[in-house]
Enzyme design. Structure first.
Site, short mmCIF file in Angstrom:
data_model
loop_
_atom_site.label_atom_id
_atom_site.label_comp_id
_atom_site.label_asym_id
_atom_site.label_seq_id
_atom_site.Cartn_x
_atom_site.Cartn_y
_atom_site.Cartn_z
N SER A 119 0.82 -1.20 0.00
CA SER A 119 0.00 0.00 0.00
C SER A 119 0.86 1.25 0.00
O SER A 119 0.31 2.35 0.02
CB SER A 119 -0.94 -0.01 1.21
OG SER A 119 -0.32 -0.58 2.32
N GLU A 152 -5.41 -0.07 -7.78
CA GLU A 152 -4.36 0.84 -8.26
C GLU A 152 -3.28 0.01 -8.94
O GLU A 152 -2.84 -1.00 -8.36
CB GLU A 152 -3.71 1.57 -7.07
CG GLU A 152 -4.33 2.89 -6.73
CD GLU A 152 -3.59 3.57 -5.57
OE1 GLU A 152 -3.15 4.70 -5.74
OE2 GLU A 152 -3.46 2.97 -4.49
N1 CAA Z 1 -17.06 -9.70 1.30
C1 CAA Z 1 -18.14 -9.65 0.48
N2 CAA Z 1 -19.09 -8.70 0.58
C2 CAA Z 1 -18.98 -7.80 1.58
C3 CAA Z 1 -17.92 -7.82 2.48
C4 CAA Z 1 -16.92 -8.81 2.30
N3 CAA Z 1 -15.84 -8.86 3.11
N4 CAA Z 1 -18.08 -6.80 3.36
C5 CAA Z 1 -19.21 -6.18 3.02
N5 CAA Z 1 -19.76 -6.78 1.93
C6 CAA Z 1 -20.93 -6.35 1.18
C7 CAA Z 1 -22.22 -6.64 1.85
O1 CAA Z 1 -22.67 -7.93 1.56
C8 CAA Z 1 -23.12 -5.57 1.27
O2 CAA Z 1 -23.55 -5.96 -0.04
P1 CAA Z 1 -24.93 -5.41 -0.68
O3 CAA Z 1 -24.73 -3.95 -0.88
O4 CAA Z 1 -25.01 -6.16 -1.94
O5 CAA Z 1 -26.01 -5.73 0.28
C9 CAA Z 1 -22.20 -4.38 1.08
O6 CAA Z 1 -20.86 -4.93 1.05
C10 CAA Z 1 -22.33 -3.41 2.20
O7 CAA Z 1 -22.08 -4.10 3.43
P2 CAA Z 1 -22.91 -3.87 4.76
O8 CAA Z 1 -24.31 -3.46 4.44
O9 CAA Z 1 -22.69 -5.04 5.65
O10 CAA Z 1 -22.13 -2.72 5.47
P3 CAA Z 1 -21.98 -1.22 5.11
O11 CAA Z 1 -23.09 -0.66 4.30
O12 CAA Z 1 -21.67 -0.61 6.43
O13 CAA Z 1 -20.67 -1.17 4.19
C11 CAA Z 1 -18.36 -1.12 3.76
C12 CAA Z 1 -19.48 -1.74 4.57
C13 CAA Z 1 -18.52 -1.45 2.29
C14 CAA Z 1 -17.07 -1.69 4.28
C15 CAA Z 1 -18.44 0.47 3.93
O14 CAA Z 1 -18.48 0.78 5.29
C16 CAA Z 1 -17.29 1.19 3.30
O15 CAA Z 1 -17.25 1.42 2.09
N6 CAA Z 1 -16.29 1.59 4.13
C17 CAA Z 1 -15.09 2.26 3.65
C18 CAA Z 1 -14.13 1.25 3.12
C19 CAA Z 1 -12.88 1.88 2.61
O16 CAA Z 1 -12.69 3.09 2.62
N7 CAA Z 1 -11.96 1.02 2.16
C20 CAA Z 1 -10.68 1.45 1.69
C21 CAA Z 1 -9.71 1.29 2.81
S1 CAA Z 1 -8.14 1.86 2.31
C22 CAA Z 1 -7.45 0.55 1.59
O17 CAA Z 1 -7.92 -0.54 1.55
C23 CAA Z 1 -6.13 0.86 1.03
C24 CAA Z 1 -4.98 0.47 1.90
O18 CAA Z 1 -3.98 0.06 1.33
C25 CAA Z 1 -4.96 0.72 3.34
#
Ligand code: CAA
Length: 291
Positions: A119, A152
């Site tokens: 990352s 990315e």
């Molecule tokens: N596997 C499969 N599906 C998943 C999942 C997983 N691990 N986690 C969540 N989902 C799915 C759910 O099934 C749900 O699907 P539907 O929309 O089809 O119903 C959807 O994702 C949303 O999940 P939830 O309703 O349970 O939860 P939520 O609405 O609170 O969303 C989240 C959860 C998608 C994680 C949301 O909170 C989010 O987008 N958070 C920010 C995540 C982010 O910023 N990520 C980047 C981090 S930085 C990075 O990764 C880079 C690095 O190098 C550090």
């Protein structure tokens, strides 16, 4: 170049997500780790996340079963090396990554493309220690991998066009979207996101807000799906600190200095969700702020 077999090194949070989406897209996946327990947990989590997709009617039960049948979990890194595309997804420590590339070297096929899900660490520097800098690329997924649309792609100074295009075709087959980033510390997403998280920790450290008010402010005030402290726990505080250190060292600008409170949490071993404690305590039914 046609890619059909994928080796993933590291069965942690990112490795298991990458194995999940690759297998679902029809690739044959070898997932390797040094720890059998980590492999068992990864396979169980992939199963759970695939089940969730079945129950939400995103995929069929047949697609889940055939995806699972395409994943082989192994302690033998050689098996992950002898594939068309290797993705290193180990911990964010440069020395560990160099060691993994050294162990993979004797097992790679002549055409194997080597990539890292780092990352923040320099792709050019990682590539320069391998026998194939021209076939080396940064392949950076976001967490949770099955949900996040972006990958990315980061070319090192020597990466050739064929390697980049082959990886771009993989991203297309996953149904995801690629953003190209130049090889500078933390690339695009983390160059912007992690200093924002670090600033949220300073905001807590200086008493401007508490954990709940900071997260609430950014969720409701900036429409972020998670507050910055909740997101930090989700990413892992050790990873956030490692990225801040790469930015601080690589760009030599004090604006990237890691917040001492972030360092303190990492020193305590309170790394976020994965250790059940970070800015929130996850040991009960509901997350409770730890400050
Ligand atoms: N596997 C499969 N599906 C998943 C999942 C997983 N691990 N986690 C969540 N989902 C799915 C759910 O099934 C749900 O699907 P539907 O929309 O089809 O119903 C959807 O994702 C949303 O999940 P939830 O309703 O349970 O939860 P939520 O609405 O609170 O969303 C989240 C959860 C998608 C994680 C949301 O909170 C989010 O987008 N958070 C920010 C995540 C982010 O910023 N990520 C980047 C981090 S930085 C990075 O990764 C880079 C690095 O190098 C550090």
């Amino acid at each position: 170049m046609d890619i059909s077999t994928i080796g993933i090194v590291g069965a942690g949070q990112m490795g298991n997500g990458i194995a999940h989406v690759m297998a679902l897209a029809g690739y044959s996946v070898t997932l390797s780790d040094v720890d059998q327990d980590a492999l068992d947990k990864a396979v169980a989590l992939i199963e759970k996340n695939l089940d969730r997709q079945v129950s939400r009617e995103k995929i069929s039960a047949e697609e889940r079963d055939s995806a699972l049948s395409r994943i082989t979990a192994t302690l033998d890194i050689a098996k992950a090396g002898a594939t068309d595309l290797v993705i290193e997804a180990a911990t964010e420590q440069e020395a560990v990554k160099h060691k993994i590339f050294e162990s993979l070297a004797p097992h790679l096929l002549p055409h194997t493309i080597l990539t890292s899900n780092t990352s923040s660490i320099s792709i050019t520097r990682l590539a320069s220690r391998t026998d194939r800098p021209e076939k080396f690329l940064g392949f950076h997924f976001m967490n949770p991998v099955p949900v996040m649309q972006l990958v990315e792609l980061i070319r090192g100074i020597a990466t050739d066009k064929e390697t980049y295009e082959a990886c771009m075709a993989v991203v297309d087959r996953l149904g995801k979207t690629a953003a190209s980033a130049e090889d500078f510390p933390a690339f695009i997403v983390n160059r912007i996101l992690v200093p924002m998280i670090n600033e949220a920790v300073y905001t807590l450290y200086e008493g401007v807000g508490n954990v709940r008010s900071i997260d609430l402010a950014m969720k409701l005030g900036a429409n972020h799906p998670m507050g910055p402290l909740e997101l930090a726990d989700f990413i892992g505080l050790d990873t956030c600190l490692a990225i801040m250190n790469v930015l601080h060292d690589g760009l030599a600008d004090t604006k990237y200095r890691p917040c001492p409170l972030l360092t303190k949490y990492v020193e305590a071993g309170w790394l976020g969700r994965k250790t059940k404690r970070g800015f929130y305590d996850y040991r009960g039914d509901e997350p409770v702020p730890t400050r």
